[in-house]
Enzyme design. Structure first.
Site, PDB file in Angstrom:
ATOM      1  N   LYS A   1       0.779  -0.116   3.907  1.00  0.00           N
ATOM      2  CA  LYS A   1      -0.336  -0.752   3.583  1.00  0.00           C
ATOM      3  C   LYS A   1      -0.961  -0.182   2.345  1.00  0.00           C
ATOM      4  CE  LYS A   1      -1.867   0.496   7.755  1.00  0.00           C
ATOM      5  NZ  LYS A   1      -0.513   1.227   8.049  1.00  0.00           N
TER       6      LYS A   1
ATOM      7  N   GLU B   1      16.200  -9.403  24.244  1.00  0.00           N
ATOM      8  CA  GLU B   1      15.415 -10.196  23.266  1.00  0.00           C
ATOM      9  C   GLU B   1      15.964 -11.503  23.473  1.00  0.00           C
ATOM     10  OE1 GLU B   1      12.519  -9.336  22.409  1.00  0.00           O
ATOM     11  OE2 GLU B   1      12.916  -7.297  23.020  1.00  0.00           O
TER      12      GLU B   1
HETATM   13  P1  ADP Z   1       0.654   3.100   5.243  1.00  0.00           P
HETATM   14  O1  ADP Z   1      -0.541   3.153   4.360  1.00  0.00           O
HETATM   15  O2  ADP Z   1       0.938   1.716   5.886  1.00  0.00           O
HETATM   16  O3  ADP Z   1       0.318   4.040   6.237  1.00  0.00           O
HETATM   17  P2  ADP Z   1       1.862   4.025   2.815  1.00  0.00           P
HETATM   18  O4  ADP Z   1       1.559   3.011   1.772  1.00  0.00           O
HETATM   19  O5  ADP Z   1       0.982   5.096   2.650  1.00  0.00           O
HETATM   20  O6  ADP Z   1       1.815   3.358   4.247  1.00  0.00           O
HETATM   21  O7  ADP Z   1       3.371   4.331   2.586  1.00  0.00           O
HETATM   22  C1  ADP Z   1       3.826   5.606   2.264  1.00  0.00           C
HETATM   23  C2  ADP Z   1       4.854   5.499   1.199  1.00  0.00           C
HETATM   24  O8  ADP Z   1       6.158   4.998   1.979  1.00  0.00           O
HETATM   25  C3  ADP Z   1       4.714   4.678   0.056  1.00  0.00           C
HETATM   26  O9  ADP Z   1       4.128   5.474  -1.010  1.00  0.00           O
HETATM   27  C4  ADP Z   1       5.998   4.159  -0.261  1.00  0.00           C
HETATM   28  O10 ADP Z   1       6.648   5.303  -1.083  1.00  0.00           O
HETATM   29  C5  ADP Z   1       7.035   4.127   1.193  1.00  0.00           C
HETATM   30  N1  ADP Z   1       6.768   2.815   1.667  1.00  0.00           N
HETATM   31  C6  ADP Z   1       6.148   2.263   2.710  1.00  0.00           C
HETATM   32  N2  ADP Z   1       6.636   0.998   2.742  1.00  0.00           N
HETATM   33  C7  ADP Z   1       7.111   0.580   1.662  1.00  0.00           C
HETATM   34  C8  ADP Z   1       7.579  -0.591   1.560  1.00  0.00           C
HETATM   35  N3  ADP Z   1       7.577  -1.704   1.857  1.00  0.00           N
HETATM   36  N4  ADP Z   1       8.390  -0.744   0.150  1.00  0.00           N
HETATM   37  C9  ADP Z   1       8.492   0.428  -0.843  1.00  0.00           C
HETATM   38  N5  ADP Z   1       8.231   1.611  -0.240  1.00  0.00           N
HETATM   39  C10 ADP Z   1       7.221   1.713   0.892  1.00  0.00           C
HETATM   40 ZN    ZN Z   2      11.428  -7.506  26.872  1.00  0.00          ZN
END
Ligand code: ADP
Ligand code: ZN
Length: 626
Positions: A235, A451
């Site tokens: 996110k 599922e």
């Molecule tokens: P959230 O805010 O949903 O908790 P983050 O954005 O902080 O998650 O994600 C942490 C790290 O994980 C990111 O900096 C990235 O390196 C990796 N990551 C998470 N989701 C993705 C994705 N969809 N694609 C690439 N890297 C990702």
């Molecule tokens: Zn179920």
């Protein structure tokens, strides 16, 4: 041409503005380093010292001689005194010959009383008797000691609690520090598996890039967008990417950061944050963990939390107060949208939602590729296989895993990361969180059948909404999920539909029974929910042979007093009858589900097979398999 020109100019002025919060941030940091000046103790100490000095100077009077009060009394009796000035307990006397003396009277007794006690008339003093009411040393210092000292002690305790951070002592100045304003260099290329939400995000990016275009057509610009998804699905990354794509400043703050300080700080930080964002507009604000602030008011034990509520209100005020020309978009992240205060999601606030699911097989593969960039990896590694094994890993978990793998390889003085390193790193990440499982093929198969069972039953029971997605990607505490999307808003439910819903819920368990003749505990949640609906049908909706009578449920609200609960308890006999009716509803629905699955056994096999391969099936893919 003309349009382009204006745009350029606009950009120029804006980028100038943009620099302002930047510099301020730097300045603030500088200020913080010379910490003694930003330290509240310093000011307290300063004030204290000034008072001491004033008091000291005041009591020091070079041409006035200090004498006992009895001497002064005698002087007055002997008509030697011209003027008397009383300030506090200090008495300054000017004699008729021009010389000065001073004395100290007992506190608590006025000068008049001193005179009366010695049988002296006021007229014995030739000139005036002035009583000065300005504060004396004692009058000032003792209240300061009484009120300030406890405060100082409290501050000390707070600081102790906050560790070496000490932010609380300089919160007035360091607020700006909280907001990490980066000119984000992240773009959509760095985020995998967001295809579903991409068009919505492109819209936001386009708006931030070129607000006039939308404005000219009178479009209502979104103010708030809610990013919904579990921890680590990206996110924050996505918010950064939006800012990066649009090339606008990015202000980020976590909901909990508003809350950790003194009362009143939260709302003033919100004000600050929005002010800075407006100054740097077009810009993006990102509030992580908004549920920390935006939890439904009055929810939870202990009632409302004043500080939280004030902060929440301030956010609402800021968002409502955007004038239509404000080019600030607020993104907020949460994994519990159901917990949010309804006021937050009202139109004109966070009225858009973007769901970010846990990455499925394809997305995991992409994420692995993204994070392998710049890491020397052995050619022999089968990325698809790694993706397949990491069911239930979030993007953050995958990043973490690959990082661990690199560390492991480095520790062994290797030049490249090998499969074994990744395997071991994956295990390490898995141990960190139980639900993340390196699933065996057999386990995945059971989940797939479970599922598929839900999905298939949903397709053949009457009045059921169409399936939206079925997946064996673990999320939350469950191994897979089947979502059914209502065709329209429903304000009422029929008995037929409720039975269909129960059948669908039991479809997972039915499939296990048919295919494996064995049960898993994974169905417990389904069973729980199905039973809950059945019980309501009997006790609340009058949908059983017991007739349209409301039977008080046994479990009363947690909040109600004990006595109340007991008054409403059912007789054992009645409770048994209800249980029997619930049982009837459940078994009928279960039989329905089993019948459907047995009749369409070939489809069940096909669907679970596809689930094994793709992990997630869309509505269309599912229909094609029927
Ligand atoms: P959230 O805010 O949903 O908790 P983050 O954005 O902080 O998650 O994600 C942490 C790290 O994980 C990111 O900096 C990235 O390196 C990796 N990551 C998470 N989701 C993705 C994705 N969809 N694609 C690439 N890297 C990702
Ligand atoms: Zn179920």
């Amino acid at each position: 041409m003309a349009v382009t020109e204006t745009n350029k100019e606009n950009k120029k002025t804006k980028s100038k503005k943009t620099n302002f919060p930047y510099d301020m941030q730097k300045m603030m940091k500088g200020v913080k380093k010379r910490s003694i000046f930003s330290n509240i103790f310093f000011y307290i100490f300063l004030v204290f010292t000034i008072y001491l000095v004033i008091g000291f100077i005041g009591s020091f009077n070079s041409d006035s001689k200090q004498v006992p009060i009895s001497d002064v009394v005698t002087m007055i009796q002997n008509d030697k005194v011209q003027d008397v000035t009383v300030s506090g307990d200090k008495i300054d006397v000017v004699l008729k010959d021009g010389s000065k003396v001073n004395t100290q009277k007992e506190s608590g007794i006025s000068f008049d009383q001193v005179l009366t006690n010695n049988n002296i008339d006021r007229s014995k003093v030739a000139g005036k008797i002035n009583v000065v009411h300005n504060l004396t040393f004692d009058q000032v210092i003792s209240p300061i000691l009484m009120f300030v000292l406890p405060l100082v002690i409290i501050f000390f305790i707070f600081r102790q609690m906050k560790g070496a951070n000490g932010d609380i002592l300089s919160f007035g100045r360091s607020r700006a520090k909280v907001f990490n304003k980066d000119q984000s260099k992240t773009t959509f290329v760095d985020v995998a598996g967001i295809d579903e939400a991409k068009s919505e995000m492109m819209e936001i990016v386009d708006f931030l890039k070129n607000p006039q275009k939308y404005r000219k057509l009178g479009a209502r610009i979104p103010k708030g967008v809610l990013l919904i998804g579990a921890a680590g699905v990206g996110k924050t990354l996505l918010a950064k990417a939006i800012a990066g794509e649009a090339n606008v400043p990015f202000f980020s703050v976590a909901g909990s950061e508003f809350m950790e300080m003194l009362v009143g700080v939260g709302s003033s930080r919100v004000r600050d944050l929005f002010r800075m964002a407006r100054e740097g507009q077009p810009s993006l604000i990102f509030i992580d963990e908004i549920d920390a602030i935006g939890r439904q008011r009055g929810m939870g034990i202990g009632g409302g939390h004043d500080e939280r509520e004030q902060t929440l209100n301030q956010i609402l005020i800021e968002m409502d107060g955007f004038d239509p020309r404000t080019d600030v978009i607020v993104l907020a992240a949460t994994n519990r949208p159901d917990m949010l205060d309804p006021a937050l999601v009202r139109p004109g606030r966070f009225d858009r939602r973007i769901s970010i699911p846990m990455p499925d097989l394809k997305a995991r593969e992409e994420i692995i590729r993204i994070h392998m960039r710049g890491k020397p990896v052995s050619e022999a590694i089968n990325i698809e296989l790694v993706a397949r094994k990491t069911v239930g890993f979030s993007g953050a978990d995958i990043e973490n895993m690959l990082n661990e793998a690199a560390i492991l390889a480095a520790r062994q003085n290797k030049d490249i990361i090998e499969e074994a390193d990744i395997e071991e790193a994956a295990l390490k990440v898995t141990i960190g969180a139980e639900r993340k499982t390196l699933q065996t093929e057999e386990e995945r198969k059971v989940t797939a059948y479970h599922e598929a069972g839900h999905a298939l039953v949903s397709a053949y029971v009457p009045d059921m909404d169409p399936l939206y997605r079925v997946s064996i990607v673990a999320r939350g505490g469950t191994l897979g999920h089947t979502s059914i999307q209502p065709e329209r808003d429903r304000y009422n439910e029929t008995q037929t539909r409720l039975n269909s819903i129960i059948s669908t819920m039991l479809g997972g368990r039915s499939a296990e029974a048919i295919v494996y003749n064995e049960f898993t505990v994974g169905a417990s949640d389904d069973i729980n929910k199905a039973t809950g609906i059945a019980r309501k049908m009997v006790t609340e909706y009058g949908m059983s042979s017991l007739g349209p009578i409301a039977y008080e449920a046994k479990e009363t609200s947690f909040w109600l007093a004990k006595g109340f609960e007991e008054n409403n308890q059912l007789s054992d006999e009645m409770a048994a009858k209800i249980d029997a009716e619930v049982h009837k509803i459940i078994t009928t629905a279960y039989e329905t589900a089993k019948d459907i699955l047995v009749t369409h056994r070939d489809a069940l096999d096909r669907i679970s097979q596809q689930l094994m391969e793709k992990e997630t099936l869309t509505a269309d893919e599912f229909k094609a398999l029927l």
